[in-house]
Structures are given as C-alpha cells and as structure tokens.
Motif scaffolding. Sequence first.
Motif, mmCIF file in Angstrom:
data_model
loop_
_atom_site.group_PDB
_atom_site.id
_atom_site.type_symbol
_atom_site.label_atom_id
_atom_site.label_comp_id
_atom_site.label_asym_id
_atom_site.label_seq_id
_atom_site.Cartn_x
_atom_site.Cartn_y
_atom_site.Cartn_z
ATOM 1 N N THR A 163 -6.104 24.165 -12.747
ATOM 2 C CA THR A 163 -5.037 23.753 -13.657
ATOM 3 C C THR A 163 -4.893 24.718 -14.829
ATOM 4 N N ASP A 164 -5.818 25.670 -14.956
ATOM 5 C CA ASP A 164 -5.688 26.666 -16.006
ATOM 6 C C ASP A 164 -4.937 27.877 -15.474
ATOM 7 N N GLY A 165 -4.212 28.538 -16.348
ATOM 8 C CA GLY A 165 -3.512 29.753 -15.946
ATOM 9 C C GLY A 165 -4.514 30.868 -15.678
ATOM 10 N N PHE A 166 -3.998 31.941 -15.090
ATOM 11 C CA PHE A 166 -4.848 33.069 -14.724
ATOM 12 C C PHE A 166 -5.578 33.633 -15.947
ATOM 13 N N LEU A 167 -4.820 33.784 -17.032
ATOM 14 C CA LEU A 167 -5.384 34.417 -18.230
ATOM 15 C C LEU A 167 -6.494 33.559 -18.826
ATOM 16 N N LYS A 168 -6.266 32.231 -18.857
ATOM 17 C CA LYS A 168 -7.267 31.344 -19.450
ATOM 18 C C LYS A 168 -8.551 31.349 -18.619
ATOM 19 N N ARG A 169 -8.360 31.383 -17.291
ATOM 20 C CA ARG A 169 -9.538 31.428 -16.415
ATOM 21 C C ARG A 169 -10.338 32.694 -16.650
ATOM 22 N N LEU A 170 -9.603 33.811 -16.732
ATOM 23 C CA LEU A 170 -10.255 35.109 -16.896
ATOM 24 C C LEU A 170 -10.996 35.167 -18.223
ATOM 25 N N THR A 171 -10.284 34.770 -19.311
ATOM 26 C CA THR A 171 -10.911 34.861 -20.629
ATOM 27 C C THR A 171 -12.086 33.892 -20.723
ATOM 28 N N ALA A 172 -11.927 32.706 -20.119
ATOM 29 C CA ALA A 172 -13.024 31.744 -20.157
ATOM 30 C C ALA A 172 -14.253 32.334 -19.482
ATOM 31 N N LYS A 173 -14.023 32.954 -18.338
ATOM 32 C CA LYS A 173 -15.137 33.527 -17.588
ATOM 33 C C LYS A 173 -15.871 34.568 -18.429
ATOM 34 N N TYR A 174 -15.088 35.449 -19.075
ATOM 35 C CA TYR A 174 -15.733 36.488 -19.861
ATOM 36 C C TYR A 174 -16.362 35.946 -21.124
ATOM 37 N N ALA A 233 0.249 13.943 -20.598
ATOM 38 C CA ALA A 233 1.495 14.013 -21.363
ATOM 39 C C ALA A 233 1.254 14.932 -22.552
ATOM 40 N N GLY A 234 2.333 15.320 -23.205
ATOM 41 C CA GLY A 234 2.174 16.190 -24.358
ATOM 42 C C GLY A 234 1.798 17.592 -23.933
ATOM 43 N N SER A 235 1.386 18.413 -24.903
ATOM 44 C CA SER A 235 1.068 19.797 -24.556
ATOM 45 C C SER A 235 -0.265 20.201 -25.178
ATOM 46 N N THR A 236 -0.826 21.299 -24.685
ATOM 47 C CA THR A 236 -2.135 21.736 -25.145
ATOM 48 C C THR A 236 -2.105 22.098 -26.637
ATOM 49 N N LYS A 237 -3.217 21.838 -27.305
ATOM 50 C CA LYS A 237 -3.294 22.106 -28.729
ATOM 51 C C LYS A 237 -4.006 23.424 -29.004
ATOM 52 N N PHE A 238 -4.366 24.114 -27.930
ATOM 53 C CA PHE A 238 -5.119 25.345 -28.123
ATOM 54 C C PHE A 238 -4.318 26.567 -27.707
ATOM 55 N N SER A 239 -3.860 27.313 -28.701
ATOM 56 C CA SER A 239 -3.168 28.559 -28.426
ATOM 57 C C SER A 239 -4.211 29.627 -28.132
ATOM 58 N N GLY A 240 -3.747 30.769 -27.676
ATOM 59 C CA GLY A 240 -4.659 31.877 -27.411
ATOM 60 C C GLY A 240 -5.450 32.275 -28.640
ATOM 61 N N LEU A 277 -8.200 29.829 -29.398
ATOM 62 C CA LEU A 277 -9.304 29.972 -28.449
ATOM 63 C C LEU A 277 -10.143 31.203 -28.778
ATOM 64 N N TRP A 278 -9.452 32.276 -29.184
ATOM 65 C CA TRP A 278 -10.161 33.499 -29.571
ATOM 66 C C TRP A 278 -11.090 33.198 -30.749
ATOM 67 N N ASN A 279 -10.575 32.471 -31.732
ATOM 68 C CA ASN A 279 -11.401 32.140 -32.892
ATOM 69 C C ASN A 279 -12.551 31.215 -32.526
#
Length: 340
Positions: free
Chosen positions: A140-151, A215-222, A225-227
């Motif tokens: 359910t996570d986008g490609f970028l979120k998966r990649l950054t999470a992994k790293y 419902a609603g949308s994620t509260k965590f922008s890139g 998450l970086w911070n």
Amino acid sequence: MTHPGAPDTHAARKLVSLVVPMYNEAPALDALFARLMHVLEPLQARYRFEVVCVNDGSRDATLEALIRKSREIPVLRVVDLSRNFGKESALSAGIGEARGDAVIPLDADLQDPPELIVQMLEKWEAGAEVVLAHRVNRDTDGFLKRLTAKYFYRVHNALSDPTIPENVGDFRLMDRRVVDVLLSLPESRRFMKGLFAWVGFRTESVGYERRERSAGSTKFSGWKLWNLALEGITSFSTVPLRAWTYFGGAVALLALVYGLLLVTRTLLFGADLPGYASLMTAVLFLGGVQLIGIGVLGEYVGRIYVESKRRPAFVVRARYEGGAEMPVGAALPQGAPEQA
Ligand code: UDP
Ligand code: MG
C-alpha cells in the motif's frame, strides 16, 4: 497496577488500553469505532477495555466527534492536546494516560487492523511482554516510500545499537512493565520506534497485511518523514559525530603523505609554480566537508539544546469522559514527562 498472578476470572479481568493518536481524523472516526467495537465486544468476557484517543491539535471536527462518541462509548477517554505536537508526542501522551495492564497503540485510519488484537492478547497471555505487529508487505506504500523506508532501516540499524525491526510500526502490545519503563525515560524528544526497541523485554510478533487508509489522507509528507528519520538516527546513535574523527584522521594522513611527496620532489627537481587547480580542488572539497561536519554537529547540539530546556513533550488542554470534561487536576497523567 498490574496484578501479578491474579486469576483470570471475570472479577479480575485485566484492563487493556488502546491508544489512538489523531490529527484531522474526523472522516475516519465512524469506521474506526465500528470496527474496533466489533472486535472488542467478544473479548469483553475476558478483558476490560479502555480506548484513549489523543486529539493532536486537529483543525477539523475530530474533537467534537470524539466527545460525541464518548457519550455512546463509556470506555472512551479523550485527551485533548493544546496544539499539534506530532504523532510521537501524541502517542507519548496517550500511553501516559493509559491505565491498562497492557497498552496497544493504534492508528486512527484502520491501517493497523484491530482484529490483530486477539492474537496479540493470546501471545501476551502466553508470556510475551511485547507483541509486535509486523507488516508482511508494503504494497500500500508507493515505490518511493518503500525505497526510503528500506534505506532508513538499513542506515539506522547500521549506526544504532538497539536495532529497530523492519516493517514494524507503532502498532504493538506492551505489558504494563514495559510501559512503565517507557514512561520513566526522561527525554522530551521522543522517537517512539527507537524507544520501543530500546526498552527490550520478551518480544514476539504477529504478521498482518496493511491496507489502504480507511478515510482521509496521510499526515506524513516526505519532509516530515525525512525529519523523523534524522530524529531517529540522532536520538540513538553518535556514529555520525564520531565518523568525523576518522574522516579527519584519514584526510590528515593523506595530506601528510602528499606533503612528504611534494617536499621530496621539490628537493630533487626544484620548485614549479603550476598547481592552482589541485589547490583549489582541495580547498573547496575540504571546505565542503567541514561544513557538513559542522552541520552534523549542529544537529546534535540542537538536540542537546532542546533537551536541556526540559520542556514537556506535549501539553494537555482537557480530558473528556462520557461526553463531559473531567475536572482539571482530577487525573494527573502518571506518564507525562513533567520535569518542570
Ligand atoms: N498523527 C498524529 N499527529 C500528527 C500526525 C499524525 O496524531 O501530527 C496520527 C494520525 O492521525 C494517525 C497516525 O498518527 O492516527 C498515523 O498517521 P498517518 O496514517 O497519516 O501516517 P501513515 O500511515 O500515512 O504513515
Ligand atoms: Mg496511516
């Protein structure tokens, strides 16, 4: 508060607290409580429940909706923070307010399926003090979120001592013993994932599939998450600080060798003037490297600065139960880092 060895009779049903941090979650509330109550209902014979909802300074109607819900749901307790303090702080607040023998943090958007609570309780009864819920996929996570999470996990775990398990969020069951240790940690900058890992204890895990937000949308922008990632690393590792010693040492050694080489060459073949390009490169490179080093230093000094002020991680404006506001001072949170 725990009842060690208490018989599991109806009279001594253990209290289980669910802690839900909420920021602008009004659209998700109905689905959340419907599903939560559906799961808790059959468990009521063995356990008592309380649901602690922390309104993290929502700008929508979350608080009003929560207060309304608390009229229908007697086990619902609402903690209203004075502004948005961020999920980590909201979670700390909720865990501090929870009175349960076990505490389970849970996202409001049903991405942490309440059905898993059944398995968590089973493992808890079997002796586990922490029961992690780990995601068996991140589809359910986008490609970028998966990649950054992994790293992030890779870098964090390479640098920090208590490694944090990959694909595990805040959704977990914690025994009162664990919660008390968590609450006694004095820091006000709270990277919960790291703190959860730091406390240790007998840990088991159960797997689940993470769905889309209800419902609603994620509260965590890139950027957030970086911070959070920086927070995680700087809260649990001093390797980025120490790395400069080695880097500086290596550069100095190279410079020494190069210097000796230059001296020898000058003695043997005389001086020659060209060298502007190499000089400039070295100056600029080292200048850049030094600035990075200062930046890293700044990250840590900034954290020391914030901690040294000893401000609490959050401020509670009010608490509600049964649709009514609790009198001020009626229930001082045992957990809020009140080091003032
Ligand atoms: N949340 C919060 N304060 C914030 C941001 C988020 O309490 O400043 C809560 C949010 O309401 C939700 C949980 O933290 O219950 C997880 O947030 P979200 O679902 O947006 O994160 P994601 O699942 O996208 O990582
Ligand atoms: Mg979510």
